[in-house]
Design an enzyme around this catalytic site. Structure first.
Site, PDB file in Angstrom:
ATOM      1  N   PHE A 185       0.913  -1.107   0.031  1.00  0.00           N
ATOM      2  CA  PHE A 185       0.013  -0.184   0.089  1.00  0.00           C
ATOM      3  C   PHE A 185       0.825   1.409  -0.090  1.00  0.00           C
ATOM      4  CE2 PHE A 185      -2.433  -3.196   2.252  1.00  0.00           C
ATOM      5  CZ  PHE A 185      -3.670  -3.432   1.107  1.00  0.00           C
ATOM      6  N   GLU A 188       3.811   6.457  -3.592  1.00  0.00           N
ATOM      7  CA  GLU A 188       5.013   7.015  -4.171  1.00  0.00           C
ATOM      8  C   GLU A 188       4.911   8.535  -3.692  1.00  0.00           C
ATOM      9  OE1 GLU A 188       5.532   6.939  -8.450  1.00  0.00           O
ATOM     10  OE2 GLU A 188       4.533   5.215  -8.724  1.00  0.00           O
ATOM     11  N   ASN A 241      -7.819   0.079  -3.824  1.00  0.00           N
ATOM     12  CA  ASN A 241      -7.453   1.180  -4.971  1.00  0.00           C
ATOM     13  C   ASN A 241      -8.919   1.767  -5.494  1.00  0.00           C
ATOM     14  OD1 ASN A 241      -4.697   1.389  -4.063  1.00  0.00           O
ATOM     15  ND2 ASN A 241      -4.139   0.453  -6.213  1.00  0.00           N
ATOM     16  N   PHE A 282      -8.135  11.912   0.432  1.00  0.00           N
ATOM     17  CA  PHE A 282      -8.591  11.276  -1.097  1.00  0.00           C
ATOM     18  C   PHE A 282     -10.061  12.182  -1.496  1.00  0.00           C
ATOM     19  CE2 PHE A 282      -5.482   8.634  -2.994  1.00  0.00           C
ATOM     20  CZ  PHE A 282      -4.565   8.700  -1.814  1.00  0.00           C
ATOM     21  N   GLY A 286      -9.761  18.081  -8.424  1.00  0.00           N
ATOM     22  CA  GLY A 286      -8.617  18.440  -9.208  1.00  0.00           C
ATOM     23  C   GLY A 286      -8.727  17.853 -10.765  1.00  0.00           C
ATOM     24  N   GLY A 290      -3.953   9.772 -11.576  1.00  0.00           N
ATOM     25  CA  GLY A 290      -2.947   9.136 -12.638  1.00  0.00           C
ATOM     26  C   GLY A 290      -1.925   8.292 -12.092  1.00  0.00           C
ATOM     27  N   CYS A 293      -0.640   3.358 -10.843  1.00  0.00           N
ATOM     28  CA  CYS A 293      -1.439   2.148 -10.270  1.00  0.00           C
ATOM     29  C   CYS A 293      -3.039   2.484 -10.487  1.00  0.00           C
ATOM     30  CB  CYS A 293      -1.318   2.152  -8.601  1.00  0.00           C
ATOM     31  SG  CYS A 293       0.413   1.520  -8.360  1.00  0.00           S
ATOM     32  N   LYS A 296      -4.639   1.785 -13.825  1.00  0.00           N
ATOM     33  CA  LYS A 296      -4.544   0.312 -14.508  1.00  0.00           C
ATOM     34  C   LYS A 296      -5.238  -0.536 -13.310  1.00  0.00           C
ATOM     35  CE  LYS A 296      -0.188  -1.326 -12.918  1.00  0.00           C
ATOM     36  NZ  LYS A 296      -0.461  -2.510 -11.797  1.00  0.00           N
TER      37      LYS A 296
HETATM   38  C1  UDX Z   1      -1.599   4.364  -4.902  1.00  0.00           C
HETATM   39  C2  UDX Z   1      -2.190   3.917  -3.631  1.00  0.00           C
HETATM   40  O1  UDX Z   1      -2.515   4.808  -2.826  1.00  0.00           O
HETATM   41  C3  UDX Z   1      -1.313   2.980  -2.764  1.00  0.00           C
HETATM   42  O2  UDX Z   1      -1.765   2.358  -1.904  1.00  0.00           O
HETATM   43  C4  UDX Z   1      -0.736   1.748  -3.864  1.00  0.00           C
HETATM   44  O3  UDX Z   1      -0.138   0.878  -3.171  1.00  0.00           O
HETATM   45  C5  UDX Z   1      -0.069   2.381  -5.150  1.00  0.00           C
HETATM   46  O4  UDX Z   1      -0.951   3.358  -5.520  1.00  0.00           O
HETATM   47  P1  UDX Z   1       0.152   6.232  -5.836  1.00  0.00           P
HETATM   48  O5  UDX Z   1      -0.217   5.777  -6.916  1.00  0.00           O
HETATM   49  O6  UDX Z   1       1.604   6.344  -5.210  1.00  0.00           O
HETATM   50  O7  UDX Z   1      -0.362   5.217  -4.687  1.00  0.00           O
HETATM   51  O8  UDX Z   1      -0.616   7.589  -5.384  1.00  0.00           O
HETATM   52  P2  UDX Z   1      -1.765   8.179  -4.869  1.00  0.00           P
HETATM   53  O9  UDX Z   1      -1.141   9.023  -3.677  1.00  0.00           O
HETATM   54  O10 UDX Z   1      -2.683   7.050  -4.448  1.00  0.00           O
HETATM   55  O11 UDX Z   1      -2.466   9.302  -5.757  1.00  0.00           O
HETATM   56  C6  UDX Z   1      -2.857   8.568  -7.070  1.00  0.00           C
HETATM   57  C7  UDX Z   1      -3.598   9.728  -7.734  1.00  0.00           C
HETATM   58  O12 UDX Z   1      -4.755  10.188  -7.313  1.00  0.00           O
HETATM   59  C8  UDX Z   1      -2.585  10.886  -7.938  1.00  0.00           C
HETATM   60  O13 UDX Z   1      -2.782  11.227  -9.486  1.00  0.00           O
HETATM   61  C9  UDX Z   1      -3.160  11.916  -7.149  1.00  0.00           C
HETATM   62  O14 UDX Z   1      -2.814  13.078  -7.731  1.00  0.00           O
HETATM   63  C10 UDX Z   1      -4.589  11.544  -7.298  1.00  0.00           C
HETATM   64  N1  UDX Z   1      -5.393  12.017  -6.028  1.00  0.00           N
HETATM   65  C11 UDX Z   1      -5.063  11.592  -5.003  1.00  0.00           C
HETATM   66  C12 UDX Z   1      -6.249  13.122  -6.225  1.00  0.00           C
HETATM   67  O15 UDX Z   1      -6.577  13.756  -7.588  1.00  0.00           O
HETATM   68  N2  UDX Z   1      -7.362  13.483  -5.181  1.00  0.00           N
HETATM   69  C13 UDX Z   1      -6.895  13.015  -3.975  1.00  0.00           C
HETATM   70  O16 UDX Z   1      -7.564  13.262  -3.000  1.00  0.00           O
HETATM   71  C14 UDX Z   1      -5.714  12.028  -3.893  1.00  0.00           C
END
Ligand code: UDX
Length: 506
Positions: A185, A188, A241, A282, A286, A290, A293, A296
């Site tokens: 989990f 990045e 996810n 979350f 915006g 992207g 993870c 896909k």
């Molecule tokens: C994700 C999961 O959170 C993590 O648990 C998993 O193991 C890998 O995939 P990650 O891809 O690193 O992690 O990014 P994350 O912080 O989850 O954000 C994903 C995308 O959602 C980003 O593009 C981010 O900008 C967007 N996002 C996130 C939003 O647009 N709004 C939010 O409130 C939170």
């Protein structure tokens, strides 16, 4: 006997457990170094020679906060050994964390080629009990395939080139193995922090021995441990996810409504998020999600559900809402600048999220491609992601310019777009930015700024799910005279000196 789990009691001397992490990417490398920091002897294997050469030199091949100091520390301590020799790593270790890529296949289905390759490598190096742990995100039932593949190919590998193709009795004495699911989990940009402070650890197992081994490995980390069967554990990762993606699309939909009726989505998100049943995370509206993870994994989950006849229309909508974010944002940009053709547009943020240099499935790239197509000239800046961006979008004089700072990007621009919410963008001196720009138009795709601050700094400010402010600037051609006069933004009248419409302020 080939291991198939159920109820075995064989003990493993955990103090001698050697761990191999197979695949040293965004999941594998933080995991390997985290385990080394917990005191385990970790072999990190990756078949890419460049990755290994860079790691041996103490350099991570991608940017992740706090990763390199840990890498240097454990190269020195000897708890982390990078190698290209994947076979050797498998042969030398008892617990194998599989962290290879599971990219998206043509039809949205996860491409499990790399997972299968690892299973076959395990089969040919099954020289004693091994626990194979799936860490990569994989569709439910992958673990069953991994088990089947290891058993199938181990038989083949251990069969001697015997006479008349006869099978050896070795088949009957294959070493035991278990397969476990232990989804990652790690986000990045926070991978190291997430490793040491997990909300929970999910372990899907079929034997006591596998459970004990994994519980022991993670013992120092204080958090709830959820023990399930293999398929449930795999599904937890997909569901997590998918749910987080759903939250994001939900708040983006709410944001669109807010914008139409004059409400503020940031306040709505706080107002609903403080209810613990909803939670504040979350809910940032915006330009959408992207990265490698979410997009896909959502598609793979959808594919899995539909393949099994489940109604996944909810997830289809989540994906559709997310895809539409780009077009909605571009509409906003067009509304703000009118005609992109011939305009200079500054872009702050290229990475798919802050604290990473990863641009895979970054919404920024789609916005940039569209604006270039419409004839805009772009000045780009990102604190970490520019080297990666330049590989797919090389600099082009007068069209694509990479800048050293956010201020440099803003210089002479007709509009400034914020596409990633890096902390340093929050800290910018907005008045200085405005003074550098040709036209003070700010389109904030991540709601980085307070609209009141942006307006005070003299911007016409558009954000996501909130009303635009400062629109009385919309007929101003040049920001510079206003800056020089240090006046508040009140447009009184206009003249046409030098054949150009010029704003006159009090
Ligand atoms: C994700 C999961 O959170 C993590 O648990 C998993 O193991 C890998 O995939 P990650 O891809 O690193 O992690 O990014 P994350 O912080 O989850 O954000 C994903 C995308 O959602 C980003 O593009 C981010 O900008 C967007 N996002 C996130 C939003 O647009 N709004 C939010 O409130 C939170």
């Amino acid at each position: 006997m080939v291991g198939n789990g159920n109820g075995r009691t064989t003990k493993t001397d955990v103090s001698k457990t050697r761990i191999a992490v197979l695949g040293l990417g965004h999941v594998g490398l933080p995991t390997a170094l985290g385990l080394a920091e917990l005191g385990w002897e970790v072999i990190g294997a990756d078949s890419n020679p460049e990755t290994i050469a860079s790691l041996k030199a103490g350099k991570s091949w991608f940017y992740e906060p706090d990763l390199e100091p840990l890498l240097k520390k454990h190269l020195e301590s000897g708890f982390f050994t990078p190698t290209e020799d994947v076979d050797g790593a498998i042969a030398a270790a008892t617990v194998l964390f599989v962290c290879v890529g599971t990219p998206q296949g043509d039809d949205g289905k996860a491409d499990l080629t790399q997972v299968e390759t690892i299973a076959r490598l395990v089969a040919r190096n099954l020289n004693g009990y091994k626990l194979i742990v799936e860490k990569s995100t994989v569709p439910a039932i992958t673990a069953q395939w991994v088990k089947k593949t290891i058993a199938r190919y181990a038989h083949v590998e251990l069969r001697p080139n015997g006479k008349n193709g006869k099978r050896s009795r070795n088949q009957a004495v294959l070493p035991q193995f278990d397969v476990a699911s232990n989804p990652e989990f790690l986000q990045e940009g926070r991978a190291i922090e997430n490793f040491f402070k997990p909300d929970r650890i999910v372990i899907g197992v079929e034997s006591e021995r596998a459970r004990e081994l994994l519980e022991n490995i993670y013992r120092p980390l204080q958090c709830p441990i959820v023990i399930t069967n293999l398929t449930t554990s795999e599904l937890i990762k997909h569901a997590a996810n998918a749910f987080l993606s759903t939250k994001i699309s939900f708040i983006n939909m709410v944001g669109d409504i807010c914008e139409s009726v004059g409400a503020d989505v940031v306040q709505v998100a706080r107002g609903i998020g403080l209810d613990p049943r909803i939670g504040t995370g979350f809910l940032s509206a915006g330009i959408g999600f992207g990265g490698y993870c979410f997009p896909k994994d959502l598609r793979a989950f959808l594919h899995l559900g539909e393949e099994h006849g489940a109604d996944c229309s909810l997830l289809r909508e989540v994906e559709r809402i997310n895809t539409r974010r780009i077009e909605l944002f571009l509409k906003k940009v067009r509304k703000a600048v009118w005609v992109p053709q011939g305009k200079t547009i500054a872009v702050l943020g290229l990475a798919f999220k802050p604290r990473t240099d990863d641009i895979r499935e970054a919404p920024s790239l789609k916005v940039i491609q569209a604006l270039l197509k419409e004839g805009a000239s772009l000045r780009l800046y990102d604190p970490q992601a520019m080297p990666n961006a330049q590989r797919i979008l090389p600099p082009e004089p007068g069209r694509v310019t990479y800048c050293r700072t956010a201020y440099e990007a803003a210089a002479g621009a007709h509009a400034l777009l914020v596409l990633t919410e890096w902390h340093e963008f929050r800290e910018l001196d907005l008045r200085r930015v405005r003074d550098l720009m040709e036209v003070p138009v700010l389109v904030d795709g991540r709601n980085v700024y307070d609209p009141a601050d942006a307006r005070k700094a003299g911007f016409e400010y558009h954000s996501m799910g909130r009303e635009s402010v400062g629109q009385h600037f919309s007929v101003i051609v040049s920001a510079k005279p206003i800056a020089r006069r240090k006046q508040t933004a009140t447009l009184n009248k206009a003249d046409k000196s030098n054949g150009k419409l010029r704003a006159i302020v009090n």
